[in-house]
Design a protein around this motif. Sequence first.
Motif, PDB file in Angstrom:
ATOM      1  N   LEU A   1       0.688  -1.299   0.115  1.00 17.22           N
ATOM      2  CA  LEU A   1      -0.056  -0.120  -0.097  1.00 17.22           C
ATOM      3  C   LEU A   1       0.897   1.355  -0.013  1.00 17.22           C
ATOM      4  N   HIS A   2       2.056   1.215   0.737  1.00 21.03           N
ATOM      5  CA  HIS A   2       2.746   2.483   0.935  1.00 21.03           C
ATOM      6  C   HIS A   2       3.988   2.794   0.386  1.00 21.03           C
ATOM      7  N   VAL A   3       4.899   1.474   0.532  1.00 22.13           N
ATOM      8  CA  VAL A   3       6.404   1.521  -0.015  1.00 22.13           C
ATOM      9  C   VAL A   3       6.307   1.341  -1.388  1.00 22.13           C
ATOM     10  N   ARG A   4       5.885   0.294  -1.865  1.00 21.75           N
ATOM     11  CA  ARG A   4       6.194  -0.134  -3.358  1.00 21.75           C
ATOM     12  C   ARG A   4       5.664   0.910  -4.308  1.00 21.75           C
ATOM     13  N   PRO A   5       4.471   1.347  -4.201  1.00 20.14           N
ATOM     14  CA  PRO A   5       3.919   2.517  -5.295  1.00 20.14           C
ATOM     15  C   PRO A   5       4.962   3.586  -5.222  1.00 20.14           C
ATOM     16  N   THR A   6       5.516   4.069  -4.167  1.00 15.81           N
ATOM     17  CA  THR A   6       6.440   5.115  -4.330  1.00 15.81           C
ATOM     18  C   THR A   6       7.650   4.675  -5.051  1.00 15.81           C
ATOM     19  N   PHE A   7       8.315   3.554  -4.676  1.00 13.94           N
ATOM     20  CA  PHE A   7       9.894   3.458  -5.127  1.00 13.94           C
ATOM     21  C   PHE A   7       9.874   2.407  -6.285  1.00 13.94           C
ATOM     22  N   GLU A   8       8.885   1.822  -6.826  1.00 11.30           N
ATOM     23  CA  GLU A   8       8.674   0.575  -7.818  1.00 11.30           C
ATOM     24  C   GLU A   8       9.575   1.102  -9.053  1.00 11.30           C
ATOM     25  N   HIS A   9       9.551   2.196  -9.236  1.00 15.27           N
ATOM     26  CA  HIS A   9      10.164   2.622 -10.806  1.00 15.27           C
ATOM     27  C   HIS A   9      11.598   3.197 -10.618  1.00 15.27           C
ATOM     28  N   TYR A  10      12.047   2.881  -9.398  1.00 13.10           N
ATOM     29  CA  TYR A  10      13.537   3.516  -9.186  1.00 13.10           C
ATOM     30  C   TYR A  10      14.399   2.375  -9.289  1.00 13.10           C
ATOM     31  N   ALA A  11      15.755   2.569  -9.860  1.00 13.14           N
ATOM     32  CA  ALA A  11      16.673   1.408  -9.685  1.00 13.14           C
ATOM     33  C   ALA A  11      17.158   1.572  -8.200  1.00 13.14           C
ATOM     34  N   LEU A  12      17.760   0.588  -7.577  1.00 15.50           N
ATOM     35  CA  LEU A  12      18.285   0.548  -6.270  1.00 15.50           C
ATOM     36  C   LEU A  12      19.291   1.810  -6.048  1.00 15.50           C
ATOM     37  N   ALA A  13      20.114   2.177  -7.059  1.00 11.80           N
ATOM     38  CA  ALA A  13      21.140   2.942  -6.844  1.00 11.80           C
ATOM     39  C   ALA A  13      20.526   4.528  -7.086  1.00 11.80           C
ATOM     40  N   GLU A  14      19.235   4.599  -7.349  1.00 11.67           N
ATOM     41  CA  GLU A  14      18.671   5.900  -7.518  1.00 11.67           C
ATOM     42  C   GLU A  14      17.940   6.298  -6.072  1.00 11.67           C
ATOM     43  N   VAL A  15      17.676   5.213  -5.242  1.00  5.11           N
ATOM     44  CA  VAL A  15      17.072   5.501  -3.989  1.00  5.11           C
ATOM     45  C   VAL A  15      18.153   5.967  -3.020  1.00  5.11           C
TER      46      VAL A  15
END
Length: 425
Positions: free
Chosen positions: A107-121
């Motif tokens: 509900l909260h975490v995946r929708p925010t970060f799913e389009h980033y590569a790990l190095a981009e977070v």
Amino acid sequence: MRTGRPRTPIGTHGAINTRRDRGRVVAETRVRDLDGRLRQVRAAAPTAAAARTRLMERIRERPSLPSAGVLRPTSSFAELADLWLADLDLRDLAGNTKESYRTCLRLHVRPTFEHYALAEVTTGRVEWFLAKQATVSASQARQTRTLLNMLFGYALRHDALARNPVEGTSQLRRAKATPRALTLTQIAAIRGAAATWRSEPGLPGPKPDGQVRDIIEVLLGTAMRPGEVLALRPCDIEDLPTGMIASVTGTVVHLRGSGAERQDRPKTDASVRRIPVPEFAAAVLRRRIAAMPSHARTRTIFASRTGSPLSPYNVRRTFREFLHLAGLGGSGISLRWFRRTGATVIARGIGTDAAAAFLGHASTVITEGHYIEPDRAVDLTPADHLERTLRPAQADGSLLTTPPADREGDLLASVDRESDDDAVA
């Protein structure tokens, strides 16, 4: 004394040079890998800018080398989430804890970060996200921070990142509030509402079975978590000449897709305990057990018409109706307040450490578990104080009006920090 060019730090590269080769541009540099060796890295493209870009992409992938891990800096956050969920299934955690993590991720975490590569977070992106979460709910922000920390800790262990971006974020502030116990007036009003709820003639539907009314009495008399009360079985009850003893051995949780289930382990290891039950709550349990079939000793005392554990959601919904009937609908009172009230009575009667042990907190468990031979005897003093203070008739509220005990505020704050062990969104 050694002089000359300083050594290239691990994970970095030297100057990038470009040259033309058969109609394409080749960009190349030397990278010092994790094993300390310098290696030539090159990339070709139609233009110099494209060649440099492609070269930098290859360089960003290299921190995970020479590891054979399944994650790299260029892996997507979605890939990390899927691998972490698979690992979560193998971990020895309570089922409702796992479901809570899955729900928070979905509900909260995946929708925010799913389009980033790990190095981009980056730490800055995580900081922004947590700040946004905190404006909605402080507890939600703390849960998402914990989850992100576990996710990126997993990536760190698989050499996909050089550092955990959550570590540099600001500490989340807790709202300063003074936990309060119920007053005898509020308790009387709730009891009165529970006794008269849906008693009017002519109402449609089945008549109330009184289970939530009785659950309230057991909550008052034991200061258990709601899920622990719902998990009590006849085999957990010892009715001795000196008084009733209840063993806390499980909790009722609500699992997505399967409803309420009894889990054969309570919230924490410290929560496994034997506690005395005051007479007013013991009378309720005796009456409930006496009405059960003799072969149902391993079934929960509070159960649905089919014999399955009572749903925590249904209990909370009925309790909110009690509050509305009692004129306490906007008071903020919840089932957690019964646990606070029991903790307050015991802390002021015999001390905060005794209250913590009664509640199943870990404050004294380490000492007792490692340095003191287990004592199966149960101190009946907490039940005496709860009986005198919270019994339905001739209650003595003097303990609730005395000054707080030493460290009582910390004890009640720890009660408020507990997540609902019986709820899964």
